[in-house]
Structures are given as C-alpha cells and as structure tokens.
Design a protein around this motif. Structure first.
Motif, PDB file in Angstrom:
ATOM      1  N   UNK A  50      -2.416   5.584   0.963  1.00 11.34           N
ATOM      2  CA  UNK A  50      -1.938   4.408   1.703  1.00 11.34           C
ATOM      3  C   UNK A  50      -0.909   4.830   2.741  1.00 11.34           C
ATOM      4  N   UNK A  51      -1.021   4.206   3.910  1.00 18.99           N
ATOM      5  CA  UNK A  51      -0.100   4.500   5.013  1.00 18.99           C
ATOM      6  C   UNK A  51       0.637   3.203   5.374  1.00 18.99           C
ATOM      7  N   UNK A  52       1.936   3.263   5.398  1.00 14.28           N
ATOM      8  CA  UNK A  52       2.764   2.140   5.865  1.00 14.28           C
ATOM      9  C   UNK A  52       2.992   2.297   7.372  1.00 14.28           C
ATOM     10  N   UNK A  53       3.297   1.206   8.038  1.00 20.77           N
ATOM     11  CA  UNK A  53       3.508   1.244   9.491  1.00 20.77           C
ATOM     12  C   UNK A  53       4.560   2.290   9.865  1.00 20.77           C
ATOM     13  N   UNK A  54       5.622   2.375   9.087  1.00 22.88           N
ATOM     14  CA  UNK A  54       6.695   3.331   9.395  1.00 22.88           C
ATOM     15  C   UNK A  54       6.235   4.787   9.290  1.00 22.88           C
ATOM     16  N   UNK A  55       5.119   5.023   8.607  1.00 19.36           N
ATOM     17  CA  UNK A  55       4.617   6.388   8.409  1.00 19.36           C
ATOM     18  C   UNK A  55       3.597   6.807   9.466  1.00 19.36           C
ATOM     19  N   UNK A  56       3.167   5.878  10.308  1.00 17.55           N
ATOM     20  CA  UNK A  56       2.083   6.171  11.252  1.00 17.55           C
ATOM     21  C   UNK A  56       2.510   7.236  12.255  1.00 17.55           C
ATOM     22  N   UNK A  57       1.704   8.293  12.327  1.00 20.42           N
ATOM     23  CA  UNK A  57       1.897   9.354  13.312  1.00 20.42           C
ATOM     24  C   UNK A  57       0.869   9.228  14.435  1.00 20.42           C
ATOM     25  N   UNK A  58      -0.310   8.661  14.116  1.00 22.12           N
ATOM     26  CA  UNK A  58      -1.390   8.500  15.097  1.00 22.12           C
ATOM     27  C   UNK A  58      -2.041   7.135  14.948  1.00 22.12           C
ATOM     28  N   UNK A  59      -2.102   6.409  16.058  1.00 22.44           N
ATOM     29  CA  UNK A  59      -2.886   5.180  16.103  1.00 22.44           C
ATOM     30  C   UNK A  59      -4.236   5.565  16.691  1.00 22.44           C
ATOM     31  N   UNK A  60      -5.292   5.470  15.891  1.00 22.02           N
ATOM     32  CA  UNK A  60      -6.622   5.919  16.281  1.00 22.02           C
ATOM     33  C   UNK A  60      -7.456   4.711  16.709  1.00 22.02           C
ATOM     34  N   UNK A  61      -8.065   4.813  17.890  1.00 16.92           N
ATOM     35  CA  UNK A  61      -8.897   3.731  18.389  1.00 16.92           C
ATOM     36  C   UNK A  61     -10.123   3.563  17.493  1.00 16.92           C
ATOM     37  N   UNK A  62     -10.277   2.345  16.968  1.00 18.54           N
ATOM     38  CA  UNK A  62     -11.424   2.042  16.112  1.00 18.54           C
ATOM     39  C   UNK A  62     -12.539   1.371  16.902  1.00 18.54           C
TER      40      UNK A  62
END
Length: 136
Positions: free
Chosen positions: A21-33
C-alpha cells in the motif's frame, strides 16, 4: 523518519511482484494510467507498472477514484480489474470475479473473509488524465 520507515511492509507477493500500500505522502512517481474516458464508472481498468498490475476504478456516484493491486490474494490470480464493484456498509468495494472475496477500496481490507488485505494506491486526476501513485 527516513524513506524506509514510510513504506508499509509488503502486503502480497507472487513470483513476479511485490504489492505494498502506498499513501499519498509516500508517492515518488505519479504514473499516467490513461484518460478518464478509458475508465467507465463501475468497470475496472488495469495498468502495469514494472512487474505489478494495478486495477483502477471510477465510482461516478461518489465521483471518486480508487486503485488496488490486480492480484487477488485468495488464489493469486490477476483478475480484480474485472471484478464486481459496489458499496458495502458505505465502503466502496471490489469483489473477485472468480471467488467473490470482497475488499475495501479505501484500505484494502477483506470484507467477507480472512484473506490478506489488498495493496491500495492513490489516484490523482488532472486535465482529464488519471495518474496512479507509486513509492518507487
């Protein structure tokens, strides 16, 4: 707190992928879906990031987006993107199309059994584009 402490322990693994699970604060990459039009309400779409498959859902009645691992923890099949969506006790859920195990799309918890929880990923929409957040 270092980056190791921000990451939750792995939730589910198979021979190819580890899901956490990834929380918003942990996001390193926003990947285009994809574009929002590619994700009709109540129907999942699946993306691949590295060796992980992630299912993405849009709930029009809530105007809310969710993403979770595509791998059902019950039989380790990549099928949740084709699962049955709905709401149980106010909680948006996905049910495995093979075994009907239902999981919360908010926290990944199994709602009708004792399966391990799903990994959940944050979703962001900007300019009609859907992004899923990953910690790596």
């Amino acid at each position: 707190m270092n980056s190791q402490q921000l990451h939750a322990p792995p939730v589910m693994t198979n021979n190819e992928a580890t899901y956490t699970t990834v929380k918003v604060a942990q996001v390193a990459n926003w990947v285009l879906a994809g574009n929002v039009s590619q994700f009709p309400s109540g129907v999942g779409g699946t993306i691949k990031y590295g060796n992980r498959q992630v299912a993405v859902f849009y709930f029009a009645r809530r105007d809310a987006w969710y993403a979770c691992q595509n791998l059902c923890p019950h039989k380790l099949e990549n099928v949740l993107g084709r699962g049955l969506t709905g709401v149980q006790d106010g909680i948006p859920k996905i049910a495995c199309p093979l075994h009907k195990k239902a999981f919360s799309l908010e926290d990944g918890k199994n709602l009708n059994g004792d399966c391990p929880p799903l990994a959940i990923y944050p979703v962001r929409v900007e300019n009609d584009l859907v992004y899923v957040g990953f910690a790596d």
